[in-house]
Design a protein around this motif. Structure first.
Motif, short mmCIF file in Angstrom:
data_model
loop_
_atom_site.label_atom_id
_atom_site.label_comp_id
_atom_site.label_asym_id
_atom_site.label_seq_id
_atom_site.Cartn_x
_atom_site.Cartn_y
_atom_site.Cartn_z
N ASP A 26 31.72 45.34 42.50
CA ASP A 26 30.71 46.05 42.42
C ASP A 26 31.15 47.06 41.25
OD1 ASP A 26 28.92 45.35 44.21
OD2 ASP A 26 29.64 46.32 45.76
N PHE A 27 32.47 47.53 41.28
CA PHE A 27 32.90 48.65 40.25
C PHE A 27 32.70 47.81 38.90
CE2 PHE A 27 35.72 50.80 37.68
CZ PHE A 27 35.83 52.00 38.02
N GLU A 28 32.98 46.59 38.55
CA GLU A 28 32.97 45.92 37.26
C GLU A 28 31.41 45.94 36.87
OE1 GLU A 28 34.71 42.52 38.58
OE2 GLU A 28 36.74 43.12 38.69
N LEU A 29 30.56 45.66 37.83
CA LEU A 29 29.23 45.42 37.31
C LEU A 29 28.39 46.84 36.95
CD1 LEU A 29 27.66 42.98 39.71
CD2 LEU A 29 27.92 42.87 37.17
N THR A 62 41.11 43.16 29.59
CA THR A 62 41.66 43.75 30.75
C THR A 62 41.48 42.58 32.06
OG1 THR A 62 40.74 45.81 30.28
CG2 THR A 62 40.97 45.27 32.71
N TYR A 63 40.49 41.91 31.94
CA TYR A 63 40.25 40.86 32.92
C TYR A 63 40.44 39.34 32.60
CZ TYR A 63 37.81 44.95 34.95
OH TYR A 63 37.49 46.11 35.30
N GLY A 64 40.65 39.07 31.20
CA GLY A 64 41.03 37.55 30.87
C GLY A 64 39.61 37.15 30.46
N LYS A 65 39.37 36.28 29.54
CA LYS A 65 38.11 35.69 28.92
C LYS A 65 37.21 35.19 30.06
CE LYS A 65 36.39 32.85 25.21
NZ LYS A 65 36.65 32.00 23.93
N GLU A 66 37.89 34.20 30.82
CA GLU A 66 36.99 33.60 31.96
C GLU A 66 36.40 34.71 32.94
OE1 GLU A 66 37.75 30.31 35.39
OE2 GLU A 66 39.23 30.55 33.89
N LYS A 67 37.17 35.49 33.46
CA LYS A 67 36.66 36.57 34.48
C LYS A 67 35.54 37.49 33.77
CE LYS A 67 37.54 40.04 37.99
NZ LYS A 67 38.49 40.87 38.33
N ALA A 68 36.06 37.72 32.39
CA ALA A 68 35.05 38.67 31.65
C ALA A 68 33.70 38.11 31.49
CB ALA A 68 35.65 38.97 30.44
N ASN A 69 33.59 36.75 31.15
CA ASN A 69 32.49 36.06 30.92
C ASN A 69 31.47 35.93 32.29
OD1 ASN A 69 33.00 35.42 28.09
ND2 ASN A 69 33.63 33.57 28.42
N ALA A 70 32.38 35.90 33.23
CA ALA A 70 31.65 35.74 34.63
C ALA A 70 31.06 37.04 34.99
CB ALA A 70 32.65 35.15 35.71
N PHE A 87 30.06 39.50 32.80
CA PHE A 87 28.71 39.49 31.85
C PHE A 87 27.70 38.48 32.17
CE2 PHE A 87 32.07 40.52 28.50
CZ PHE A 87 31.73 41.93 28.40
N ARG A 88 27.81 37.47 32.92
CA ARG A 88 26.82 36.59 33.39
C ARG A 88 26.22 37.15 34.47
NH1 ARG A 88 30.36 32.34 32.09
NH2 ARG A 88 31.12 32.22 34.16
N THR A 89 26.98 37.81 35.39
CA THR A 89 26.31 38.23 36.58
C THR A 89 25.57 39.54 36.23
OG1 THR A 89 28.29 37.60 37.95
CG2 THR A 89 26.97 39.36 38.76
N PHE A 90 26.37 40.39 35.13
CA PHE A 90 25.41 41.43 34.88
C PHE A 90 23.87 41.02 34.14
CE2 PHE A 90 24.45 44.15 30.87
CZ PHE A 90 24.10 45.40 31.69
N ASN A 91 24.04 40.09 33.42
CA ASN A 91 22.62 39.62 32.70
C ASN A 91 21.64 39.35 33.83
OD1 ASN A 91 23.77 40.26 30.19
ND2 ASN A 91 24.42 38.18 29.82
#
Length: 246
Positions: A56-59, A90-98, A100-104
């Protein structure tokens, strides 16, 4: 469990109104019992507030980034790159992409509201965390080389929703918008302040912005705390040299 018993008893005594009252009183008692047993401890160390999950914080953090990027009516590629690099670093490419996908996906379903997001975070995070969050958002605004007036207005609005004090807001802004008296603004003092007042202000600011005060598992905010603490140290060192303070 207590809240449901309270609602049940309240219903029989005073009907629907009693049920609501009983549920509320029971909820308070539930919270007190969980606190004593250690079950209600927040990740931010604040027993009076509900914790916020990392997801929740990340989003919500990414949502605020989006609001700042769009504040001046132009979507700057350098600002977008700043956010992406920060999340990847901060989070690594894989987690960061995840993230961004959830945010979209979430962004398609509902409009992003700065007030709603900030209210959510204000209820669940400590003041020190919100200061570092604002510092991070200023960094985004400055990523294209300058901070425009619309961006400052939006950041001021967000600071208000986050319940960040005016003096703290101006102290953070001074770290990004340079002026001759920036070091004094960062320490939240006047240029006419005595040497003792300078030392006292530094001790207070160093305590307020020390990374250890930001009790959170979020790496992005931890890094922001370290950067801000360095700014406070740098401001004090500048004044020390200017005044030859021992």
């Amino acid at each position: 469990m207590i809240k449901w018993v309270g609602a049940f008893v309240g219903f029989f005594i005073r009907g629907i109104g009693g049920a609501f009252l009983g549920f509320f009183v029971g909820s308070v008692l539930d919270s007190l019992f969980r606190s004593k047993s250690g079950g209600a401890k927040s990740v931010f160390g604040d027993m009076t507030r509900q914790s916020v999950s990392p997801a929740d914080f990340e989003l919500n953090l990414l949502s605020l980034c989006s609001i700042v990027i769009k504040a001046d009516g132009q979507v700057s590629q350098s600002e977008m790159d700043y956010v992406r690099q920060y999340f990847v670093g901060t989070y690594g490419k894989e987690k960061a992409n995840a993230i961004f996908r959830t945010f979209n996906e979430v962004n398609k379903k509902r409009e992003i509201s700065a007030q709603r997001i900030c209210t959510f975070l204000t209820q669940r995070t400590r003041y020190e965390v919100r200061l570092q969050l604002l510092h991070f958002l200023f960094g985004i605004a400055q990523a294209d080389g300058s901070i425009s007036n619309p961006e400052i207005s939006k950041l001021r609005e967000i600071a208000g929703y986050l319940r960040v004090g005016l003096r703290d807001f101006e102290s953070i802004m001074a770290m990004f918008i340079k002026s001759a008296d920036n070091s004094y603004k960062i320490l939240d003092i006047q240029k006419s302040s005595t040497d003792q007042e300078v030392k006292k202000a530094y001790r207070e600011m160093a305590k307020k912005y020390h990374p250890d005060r930001v009790n959170t598992q979020d790496e992005a905010i931890k890094k922001g705390a370290e950067e801000k603490f360095k700014e406070v140290q740098s401001a004090y060192e500048t004044i020390q040299k200017e005044r030859d303070i021992g």
